[in-house]
Design an enzyme around this catalytic site. Structure first.
Site, mmCIF file in Angstrom:
data_model
loop_
_atom_site.group_PDB
_atom_site.id
_atom_site.type_symbol
_atom_site.label_atom_id
_atom_site.label_comp_id
_atom_site.label_asym_id
_atom_site.label_seq_id
_atom_site.Cartn_x
_atom_site.Cartn_y
_atom_site.Cartn_z
ATOM 1 N N GLN A 79 4.583 -6.383 5.420
ATOM 2 C CA GLN A 79 3.898 -6.763 4.180
ATOM 3 C C GLN A 79 4.558 -8.022 3.606
ATOM 4 O OE1 GLN A 79 3.144 -3.115 1.523
ATOM 5 N NE2 GLN A 79 4.863 -2.517 2.831
ATOM 6 N N ASN A 80 5.717 -8.371 4.146
ATOM 7 C CA ASN A 80 6.501 -9.470 3.585
ATOM 8 C C ASN A 80 5.918 -10.825 3.975
ATOM 9 O OD1 ASN A 80 8.101 -7.417 2.722
ATOM 10 N ND2 ASN A 80 9.693 -7.704 4.281
ATOM 11 N N VAL A 81 6.120 -11.781 3.095
ATOM 12 C CA VAL A 81 5.602 -13.141 3.346
ATOM 13 C C VAL A 81 6.772 -14.106 3.557
ATOM 14 C CG1 VAL A 81 3.513 -12.708 1.988
ATOM 15 C CG2 VAL A 81 5.533 -13.647 0.848
ATOM 16 N N HIS A 84 0.197 -9.835 4.791
ATOM 17 C CA HIS A 84 -0.029 -10.529 3.516
ATOM 18 C C HIS A 84 0.181 -12.038 3.626
ATOM 19 C CE1 HIS A 84 0.945 -6.422 1.466
ATOM 20 N NE2 HIS A 84 -0.295 -6.478 1.887
ATOM 21 N N CYS A 109 -5.765 -24.492 2.097
ATOM 22 C CA CYS A 109 -6.673 -25.141 1.149
ATOM 23 C C CYS A 109 -7.519 -24.067 0.454
ATOM 24 C CB CYS A 109 -7.598 -26.117 1.882
ATOM 25 S SG CYS A 109 -8.822 -26.835 0.787
ATOM 26 N N CYS A 132 -5.522 -30.893 -0.624
ATOM 27 C CA CYS A 132 -5.908 -30.884 0.788
ATOM 28 C C CYS A 132 -6.142 -32.311 1.311
ATOM 29 C CB CYS A 132 -7.191 -30.053 0.925
ATOM 30 S SG CYS A 132 -7.857 -30.010 2.581
ATOM 31 N N SER A 185 7.897 0.548 -0.949
ATOM 32 C CA SER A 185 7.613 1.603 -1.949
ATOM 33 C C SER A 185 6.272 2.263 -1.640
ATOM 34 C CB SER A 185 7.573 0.971 -3.342
ATOM 35 O OG SER A 185 6.604 -0.075 -3.342
ATOM 36 N N ASN A 232 14.963 4.084 3.562
ATOM 37 C CA ASN A 232 14.822 3.627 2.188
ATOM 38 C C ASN A 232 15.839 4.382 1.339
ATOM 39 O OD1 ASN A 232 13.954 2.985 -0.430
ATOM 40 N ND2 ASN A 232 11.818 2.799 0.234
ATOM 41 N N ALA A 243 18.668 -0.731 4.868
ATOM 42 C CA ALA A 243 18.209 -1.002 6.243
ATOM 43 C C ALA A 243 19.232 -1.823 7.020
ATOM 44 C CB ALA A 243 16.869 -1.738 6.187
HETATM 45 C C1 BV8 Z 1 -7.339 -5.477 -1.577
HETATM 46 C C2 BV8 Z 1 1.629 -11.428 -1.085
HETATM 47 C C3 BV8 Z 1 -9.708 -5.382 -1.687
HETATM 48 C C4 BV8 Z 1 1.738 -12.199 -2.345
HETATM 49 C C5 BV8 Z 1 1.320 -9.093 -1.712
HETATM 50 C C6 BV8 Z 1 -5.965 1.582 -3.496
HETATM 51 C C7 BV8 Z 1 -5.073 2.268 -4.293
HETATM 52 C C8 BV8 Z 1 -4.332 1.583 -5.252
HETATM 53 C C9 BV8 Z 1 -4.471 0.199 -5.418
HETATM 54 C C10 BV8 Z 1 -5.349 -0.471 -4.618
HETATM 55 C C11 BV8 Z 1 -6.084 0.200 -3.661
HETATM 56 N N1 BV8 Z 1 -6.842 -0.717 -2.993
HETATM 57 C C12 BV8 Z 1 -6.618 -1.944 -3.504
HETATM 58 C C13 BV8 Z 1 -5.726 -1.832 -4.507
HETATM 59 C C14 BV8 Z 1 -5.285 -2.954 -5.342
HETATM 60 C C15 BV8 Z 1 -4.055 -3.651 -4.794
HETATM 61 C C16 BV8 Z 1 -2.865 -2.711 -4.826
HETATM 62 O O1 BV8 Z 1 -2.487 -2.156 -3.810
HETATM 63 N N2 BV8 Z 1 -2.265 -2.579 -6.004
HETATM 64 C C17 BV8 Z 1 -1.105 -1.716 -6.150
HETATM 65 C C18 BV8 Z 1 0.091 -2.561 -6.646
HETATM 66 C C19 BV8 Z 1 -1.433 -0.638 -7.169
HETATM 67 N N3 BV8 Z 1 -4.252 -4.142 -3.441
HETATM 68 C C20 BV8 Z 1 -4.827 -5.346 -3.273
HETATM 69 O O2 BV8 Z 1 -5.235 -6.043 -4.186
HETATM 70 C C21 BV8 Z 1 -4.967 -5.828 -1.821
HETATM 71 N N4 BV8 Z 1 -6.304 -6.321 -1.654
HETATM 72 O O3 BV8 Z 1 -7.251 -4.288 -1.510
HETATM 73 O O4 BV8 Z 1 -8.522 -6.163 -1.607
HETATM 74 C C22 BV8 Z 1 -10.812 -6.304 -1.365
HETATM 75 C C23 BV8 Z 1 -11.632 -6.004 -0.277
HETATM 76 C C24 BV8 Z 1 -12.699 -6.852 -0.014
HETATM 77 C C25 BV8 Z 1 -12.923 -8.005 -0.790
HETATM 78 C C26 BV8 Z 1 -12.065 -8.303 -1.844
HETATM 79 C C27 BV8 Z 1 -10.997 -7.453 -2.141
HETATM 80 C C28 BV8 Z 1 -4.039 -7.004 -1.548
HETATM 81 C C29 BV8 Z 1 -2.613 -6.565 -1.599
HETATM 82 C C30 BV8 Z 1 -1.693 -7.719 -1.151
HETATM 83 C C31 BV8 Z 1 -0.913 -8.250 -2.333
HETATM 84 N N5 BV8 Z 1 0.038 -9.293 -1.888
HETATM 85 N N6 BV8 Z 1 2.137 -10.071 -1.301
HETATM 86 C C32 BV8 Z 1 3.164 -12.610 -2.635
HETATM 87 O O5 BV8 Z 1 4.110 -12.029 -2.059
HETATM 88 O O6 BV8 Z 1 3.326 -13.528 -3.444
HETATM 89 S S1 BV8 Z 1 1.931 -7.555 -1.954
HETATM 90 C C33 BV8 Z 1 3.606 -7.560 -2.292
HETATM 91 O O7 BV8 Z 1 3.943 -6.180 -2.477
HETATM 92 C C34 BV8 Z 1 4.510 -8.024 -1.181
HETATM 93 O O8 BV8 Z 1 3.873 -8.421 -0.005
HETATM 94 C C35 BV8 Z 1 5.361 -6.768 -0.918
HETATM 95 O O9 BV8 Z 1 5.815 -6.718 0.356
HETATM 96 C C36 BV8 Z 1 4.327 -5.763 -1.196
HETATM 97 C C37 BV8 Z 1 4.609 -4.318 -1.245
HETATM 98 O O10 BV8 Z 1 5.748 -4.085 -1.960
HETATM 99 P P1 BV8 Z 1 7.005 -3.535 -1.140
HETATM 100 O O11 BV8 Z 1 7.163 -4.365 0.068
HETATM 101 O O12 BV8 Z 1 6.859 -2.072 -0.936
HETATM 102 O O13 BV8 Z 1 8.171 -3.895 -2.104
HETATM 103 P P2 BV8 Z 1 8.687 -3.068 -3.376
HETATM 104 O O14 BV8 Z 1 9.565 -3.976 -4.156
HETATM 105 O O15 BV8 Z 1 7.548 -2.388 -4.041
HETATM 106 O O16 BV8 Z 1 9.580 -1.893 -2.714
HETATM 107 C C38 BV8 Z 1 10.779 -2.204 -2.052
HETATM 108 C C39 BV8 Z 1 11.271 -0.914 -1.466
HETATM 109 O O17 BV8 Z 1 12.445 -1.194 -0.704
HETATM 110 C C40 BV8 Z 1 11.683 0.116 -2.527
HETATM 111 O O18 BV8 Z 1 11.141 1.373 -2.166
HETATM 112 C C41 BV8 Z 1 13.222 0.136 -2.440
HETATM 113 O O19 BV8 Z 1 13.719 1.444 -2.665
HETATM 114 C C42 BV8 Z 1 13.456 -0.262 -1.007
HETATM 115 N N7 BV8 Z 1 14.717 -0.956 -0.758
HETATM 116 C C43 BV8 Z 1 15.437 -1.742 -1.613
HETATM 117 N N8 BV8 Z 1 16.526 -2.201 -0.967
HETATM 118 C C44 BV8 Z 1 16.485 -1.723 0.310
HETATM 119 C C45 BV8 Z 1 15.327 -0.932 0.445
HETATM 120 N N9 BV8 Z 1 14.994 -0.308 1.592
HETATM 121 C C46 BV8 Z 1 15.831 -0.468 2.653
HETATM 122 N N10 BV8 Z 1 16.954 -1.228 2.609
HETATM 123 C C47 BV8 Z 1 17.307 -1.858 1.455
HETATM 124 N N11 BV8 Z 1 18.442 -2.589 1.416
HETATM 125 ZN ZN ZN Z 2 -9.646 -28.556 2.093
#
Ligand code: BV8
Ligand code: ZN
Length: 255
Positions: A101-103, A129, A137, A161, A203, A227, A245
């Site tokens: 999921q990371n960028v 992602h 663009c 662009c 998460s 995790n 990790a």
């Molecule tokens: C879409 C790019 C539809 C940008 C990112 C169903 C249910 C609920 C919500 C939705 C659903 N369907 C859609 C949604 C809405 C939304 C969503 O999921 N919202 C959530 C927040 C409620 N999803 C979307 O909008 C997606 N699009 O569904 O489109 C559609 C279909 C057709 C036409 C039009 C639309 C798009 C989602 C993509 C968003 N973009 N990133 C950028 O980065 O700038 S997501 C972003 O969150 C990152 O990519 C990140 O990777 C990702 C997920 O977060 P995590 O990676 O889990 O990170 P987090 O901080 O949360 O957790 C870290 C974990 O690591 C913790 O648990 C921690 O304990 C642990 N940790 C910490 N340290 C360590 C560790 N583990 C191991 N070792 C360590 N050392």
């Molecule tokens: Zn263009």
């Protein structure tokens, strides 16, 4: 922890096909802030407010400032032992696919660092992602490598662009945007046929990526979760390694 480590090792050794699904946590030990961690990501904004087409439409300069700040930060970050161990596992056992999921591009750099000779390298991730390293663009979809130095003083100084002069944006999937269908289908197909899904540092809150590990479970596969904190996936894990990790993955993979 050792019992869990043994159980996880056994699952991996006996697996024919493995998918690794990673989130921001796998990059935490590289110094990349997680999204929902205590250190926050940037000032007091939440990613769901900044990483959206609406935020970009409303204030492209602010959104570009955030991405330039993240790109600058990434210039000082390198793959950590977790990325490297996963890349080695993918090279050693062609049965492993990495879905992230990371960028931040750290899995891609780890694939290069591990020096595999296959082309395309089996350690290259499916970046669900997108990648912060590229600009795309906003109109004609042309792509170019992104810079960390963005002049955000005016709309005119933001990247435009070369082909159609529309505003460029980071080549990532924002909240409310659809994921690349081909990549998503590839991820679900791999998860469906996997015996084990190794879920690392997520998460499991963001959809549809959060459904990938569940697809392995739904098809009779097992879950190993790495995790330090519990998530909604924890109850379904056959083995849970509650540790960072970067320390535990090399222990798990290189017995
Ligand atoms: C879409 C790019 C539809 C940008 C990112 C169903 C249910 C609920 C919500 C939705 C659903 N369907 C859609 C949604 C809405 C939304 C969503 O999921 N919202 C959530 C927040 C409620 N999803 C979307 O909008 C997606 N699009 O569904 O489109 C559609 C279909 C057709 C036409 C039009 C639309 C798009 C989602 C993509 C968003 N973009 N990133 C950028 O980065 O700038 S997501 C972003 O969150 C990152 O990519 C990140 O990777 C990702 C997920 O977060 P995590 O990676 O889990 O990170 P987090 O901080 O949360 O957790 C870290 C974990 O690591 C913790 O648990 C921690 O304990 C642990 N940790 C910490 N340290 C360590 C560790 N583990 C191991 N070792 C360590 N050392
Ligand atoms: Zn263009």
């Amino acid at each position: 922890m050792n019992v869990e480590l043994e159980a996880a090792r056994e699952l991996l050794d006996n697996a024919r096909r493995i998918v690794a699904v990673t989130g921001a946590g796998i990059s935490a030990e590289s110094g990349v802030p997680t999204f929902r961690g205590p250190e926050g990501v940037w000032k007091s904004y939440r990613p769901e407010e900044l990483a959206t087409p609406k935020a970009f439409g409303r204030s492209p300069q602010l959104v570009w400032e955030w991405y330039a700040w993240r790109r600058k930060l990434l210039e000082h970050c390198s793959p950590n032992p977790a990325h490297l161990a996963l890349a080695r596992l993918a090279y050693d056992h062609l049965k492993v696919a990495i879905i992230t999921q990371n960028v931040d591009g750290l899995h891609t750099r780890a694939a290069g660092d591990e020096g595999g000779y296959a082309d395309p390298s089996p350690a290259l991730p499916i970046e669900l992602h997108g990648s912060i390293a590229r600009d795309r663009c906003s109109a004609c979809d042309s792509r170019q490598p992104g810079s960390a130095t963005i002049d955000v003083t005016s709309l005119g100084t933001l990247p435009h662009c070369d082909r159609c002069s529309a505003l460029m944006r980071p080549d990532v999937v924002w909240f409310g945007e659809a994921l690349d269908r081909v990549l998503l289908d590839q991820a679900f197909h791999l998860a469906k046929s996997a015996d084990v899904c190794l879920v690392i540092g997520t998460s499991a809150l963001v959809h549809p990526a959060a459904l990938v590990p569940l697809t392995t479970l739904d098809n009779g596969g097992k879950l190993i979760e790495i995790n330090p904190h519990k998530t909604s996936l924890s109850p379904y894990a056959s083995a849970r390694l509650s540790a960072p990790a970067g320390t535990i993955l090399s222990k798990l993979i290189h017995s």
